[in-house]
Every structure is written in structure tokens, then in C-alpha cells.
Design an enzyme around this catalytic site. Structure first.
Site, mmCIF file in Angstrom:
data_model
loop_
_atom_site.group_PDB
_atom_site.id
_atom_site.type_symbol
_atom_site.label_atom_id
_atom_site.label_comp_id
_atom_site.label_asym_id
_atom_site.label_seq_id
_atom_site.Cartn_x
_atom_site.Cartn_y
_atom_site.Cartn_z
ATOM 1 N N PRO A 1 0.790 -1.219 0.000
ATOM 2 C CA PRO A 1 0.000 0.000 0.000
ATOM 3 C C PRO A 1 0.831 1.281 0.000
ATOM 4 O O PRO A 1 1.854 1.376 0.674
ATOM 5 C CB PRO A 1 -0.833 -0.109 1.291
ATOM 6 C CG PRO A 1 -0.136 -1.117 2.119
ATOM 7 C CD PRO A 1 0.511 -2.071 1.155
ATOM 8 N N ASN A 2 0.322 2.218 -0.770
ATOM 9 C CA ASN A 2 0.853 3.589 -0.882
ATOM 10 C C ASN A 2 2.147 3.698 -1.682
ATOM 11 O O ASN A 2 2.626 4.806 -1.942
ATOM 12 C CB ASN A 2 1.033 4.229 0.512
ATOM 13 C CG ASN A 2 -0.277 4.278 1.269
ATOM 14 O OD1 ASN A 2 -1.242 4.834 0.766
ATOM 15 N ND2 ASN A 2 -0.343 3.679 2.449
ATOM 16 N N TYR B 1 10.843 8.995 1.490
ATOM 17 C CA TYR B 1 10.856 7.925 0.491
ATOM 18 C C TYR B 1 11.592 8.296 -0.798
ATOM 19 O O TYR B 1 11.699 7.456 -1.701
ATOM 20 C CB TYR B 1 9.420 7.495 0.179
ATOM 21 C CG TYR B 1 8.705 6.930 1.397
ATOM 22 C CD1 TYR B 1 9.052 5.681 1.909
ATOM 23 C CD2 TYR B 1 7.703 7.651 2.057
ATOM 24 C CE1 TYR B 1 8.418 5.161 3.028
ATOM 25 C CE2 TYR B 1 7.067 7.141 3.181
ATOM 26 C CZ TYR B 1 7.428 5.891 3.660
ATOM 27 O OH TYR B 1 6.815 5.372 4.770
ATOM 28 N N HIS C 1 4.122 -4.417 9.094
ATOM 29 C CA HIS C 1 4.056 -4.314 10.554
ATOM 30 C C HIS C 1 2.763 -4.868 11.141
ATOM 31 O O HIS C 1 2.583 -4.853 12.356
ATOM 32 C CB HIS C 1 4.203 -2.835 10.965
ATOM 33 C CG HIS C 1 5.256 -2.115 10.181
ATOM 34 N ND1 HIS C 1 6.592 -2.463 10.237
ATOM 35 C CD2 HIS C 1 5.184 -1.076 9.286
ATOM 36 C CE1 HIS C 1 7.287 -1.660 9.432
ATOM 37 N NE2 HIS C 1 6.461 -0.823 8.844
ATOM 38 N N ASP D 1 2.359 -15.766 7.152
ATOM 39 C CA ASP D 1 1.939 -17.141 6.857
ATOM 40 C C ASP D 1 2.156 -17.477 5.376
ATOM 41 O O ASP D 1 2.547 -18.604 5.047
ATOM 42 C CB ASP D 1 0.464 -17.342 7.212
ATOM 43 C CG ASP D 1 0.221 -17.463 8.712
ATOM 44 O OD1 ASP D 1 1.206 -17.583 9.472
ATOM 45 O OD2 ASP D 1 -0.956 -17.448 9.126
ATOM 46 N N GLU E 1 12.963 -9.025 2.146
ATOM 47 C CA GLU E 1 12.231 -7.837 2.609
ATOM 48 C C GLU E 1 12.966 -6.574 2.158
ATOM 49 O O GLU E 1 14.197 -6.490 2.283
ATOM 50 C CB GLU E 1 12.158 -7.873 4.145
ATOM 51 C CG GLU E 1 11.418 -6.694 4.742
ATOM 52 C CD GLU E 1 11.394 -6.734 6.277
ATOM 53 O OE1 GLU E 1 12.249 -7.410 6.892
ATOM 54 O OE2 GLU E 1 10.517 -6.065 6.854
ATOM 55 N N LEU F 1 12.482 1.332 1.570
ATOM 56 C CA LEU F 1 13.247 2.524 1.179
ATOM 57 C C LEU F 1 13.830 3.196 2.414
ATOM 58 O O LEU F 1 15.009 3.538 2.465
ATOM 59 C CB LEU F 1 12.331 3.500 0.432
ATOM 60 C CG LEU F 1 11.810 2.970 -0.908
ATOM 61 C CD1 LEU F 1 10.339 3.251 -1.063
ATOM 62 C CD2 LEU F 1 12.593 3.530 -2.048
ATOM 63 N N SER F 2 12.978 3.409 3.410
ATOM 64 C CA SER F 2 13.412 4.025 4.665
ATOM 65 C C SER F 2 13.912 2.922 5.610
ATOM 66 O O SER F 2 13.832 1.734 5.281
ATOM 67 C CB SER F 2 12.244 4.774 5.310
ATOM 68 O OG SER F 2 11.255 3.856 5.763
ATOM 69 N N ARG G 1 12.414 4.858 12.871
ATOM 70 C CA ARG G 1 11.182 5.650 12.796
ATOM 71 C C ARG G 1 10.271 5.333 14.000
ATOM 72 O O ARG G 1 10.738 4.906 15.037
ATOM 73 C CB ARG G 1 10.518 5.400 11.439
ATOM 74 C CG ARG G 1 11.441 5.816 10.269
ATOM 75 C CD ARG G 1 10.808 5.556 8.921
ATOM 76 N NE ARG G 1 9.578 6.334 8.762
ATOM 77 C CZ ARG G 1 8.681 6.106 7.782
ATOM 78 N NH1 ARG G 1 8.917 5.153 6.894
ATOM 79 N NH2 ARG G 1 7.586 6.835 7.705
ATOM 80 N N ARG H 1 6.690 0.845 13.741
ATOM 81 C CA ARG H 1 7.332 0.304 12.536
ATOM 82 C C ARG H 1 8.493 -0.635 12.876
ATOM 83 O O ARG H 1 9.140 -1.183 11.975
ATOM 84 C CB ARG H 1 7.861 1.440 11.645
ATOM 85 C CG ARG H 1 6.780 2.345 11.097
ATOM 86 C CD ARG H 1 7.359 3.378 10.136
ATOM 87 N NE ARG H 1 6.459 4.509 10.018
ATOM 88 C CZ ARG H 1 5.431 4.573 9.143
ATOM 89 N NH1 ARG H 1 5.219 3.589 8.301
ATOM 90 N NH2 ARG H 1 4.652 5.630 9.109
HETATM 91 C C1 DHK Z 1 7.060 1.779 3.261
HETATM 92 C C2 DHK Z 1 5.905 2.033 3.917
HETATM 93 O O1 DHK Z 1 4.800 2.328 3.250
HETATM 94 C C3 DHK Z 1 5.844 2.068 5.383
HETATM 95 O O2 DHK Z 1 4.587 1.706 5.874
HETATM 96 C C4 DHK Z 1 6.925 1.230 6.018
HETATM 97 C C5 DHK Z 1 8.274 1.291 3.942
HETATM 98 C C6 DHK Z 1 8.281 1.553 5.434
HETATM 99 C C7 DHK Z 1 9.523 1.741 3.230
HETATM 100 O O3 DHK Z 1 10.381 2.402 3.796
HETATM 101 O O4 DHK Z 1 9.674 1.399 2.047
HETATM 102 O O5 DHK Z 1 6.928 1.452 7.415
#
Ligand code: DHK
Length: 146
Positions: free
Chosen positions: A13-14, A26, A83, A90, A102, A105-106, A111, A115
């Protein structure tokens, strides 16, 4: 000619908002930019199949698809589902021994406290975080070395 190994790069997401979304955290590269960077990095070595969904179940389905179609490895940035999602934990276990890496970016560990816990990290082979878009290329190299 033998087919190149396929690497799934699954994004949660996002992450479709990369480039516009909190660039101070990001970065300014879009997900399409990252896909192009990975495709160039993998040229002649692997085929990159990059996908993004804002829906948890889509990510679960794609993990199953990876296992059922002979994908070589998966890079997974599950976004905030990292998280929260026991379903993703699973799913990663359910597709063993297919390696899942895994990616973030951050660096979630520097943070907010919520997280710091990663369900994905509990089952992933390794985690690459805090290097911006380069986290994906580091994970790709690890996946290709697998
Ligand atoms: C991206 C997200 O959308 C966050 O919810 C994570 C992760 C970190 C990233 O750093 O790529 O906490």
C-alpha cells in the site's frame, strides 16, 4: 536459449504514490523509475516482474503465484502491512523454500515504534532497508546470488 529466471518485485500500500509521497522519507523516484532501474540491473540475468497493490490479499495471491509458477525469488516491500500482516507472514512460510527478501526505502527501525516490528522480516531470508531505491538493487543482487 534458456529462459531467464523471473524475480517478482511485490509492493504494498501507498507505494504507487512514490515520487509524490513524503519525498523527504521515500525519495523522489517513482515506482516506475525503480522498475526501470531493476530491469536495467538485471539485464541478461533475470526478468523483473514488478507489481503493486493496496490490498493485502492481492499480495498473498501473488506470493502463492510466485511459488506455483517457478519464480526464482521475491522482493517484497509490503509497506505498512509489513508491521501488521500475519497473513503475509503465513504466506511467506506457505511458499517455502521460495526465498523472499524484505525491502524498505526508509529504515523502519529509526522511525516510529510501531514500525519496528516486522512480520515479513520474521520469515524473509534477509532485509534491505534505509538505502532508498538502492535497497531494491541490493535485494536484487542477493536474490540473484541465491
Ligand atoms: C514503506 C511504507 O509504506 C511504510 O509503511 C513502512 C516502507 C516503510 C519503506 O520504507 O519502504 O513502514
Amino acid at each position: 536459449m534458456t529462459a531467464l529466471p523471473i524475480i517478482f518485485v511485490l509492493n504494498g500500500p501507498n507505494l504507487n504514490r512514490l515520487g509524490k509521497r513524503e519525498p523527504e522519507i521515500y525519495g523522489t523516484q517513482t515506482l516506475a523509475d525503480i522498475g526501470a532501474m531493476l530491469t536495467a540491473e538485471a539485464a541478461g540475468r533475470a526478468t523483473i516482474d514488478l507489481r503493486q497493490s493496496n490490498h493485502e490479499g492481492a499480495l498473498v495471491d501473488w506470493l502463492h503465484e510466485a511459488a506455483d509458477t517457478g519464480v526464482h525469488a521475491v522482493l517484497l516491500n509490503a509497506g505498512a502491512y509489513t508491521h501488521t500482516s500475519i497473513a503475509l507472514l503465513d504466506a511467506i512460510k506457505a511458499i517455502a523454500p521460495l526465498p523472499v527478501f524484505e525491502v524498505h526505502l526508509s529504515d523502519p527501525h529509526t522511525r516510529e515504534g510501531f514500525r519496528h516490528m516486522s512480520y515479513v522480516g520474521m520469515a524473509a531470508v534477509a532485509s534491505f532497508a534505509g538505502h532508498g531505491a538502492a535497497s531494491y538493487t541490493l535485494a536484487l543482487e542477493a536474490a540473484l546470488a541465491q
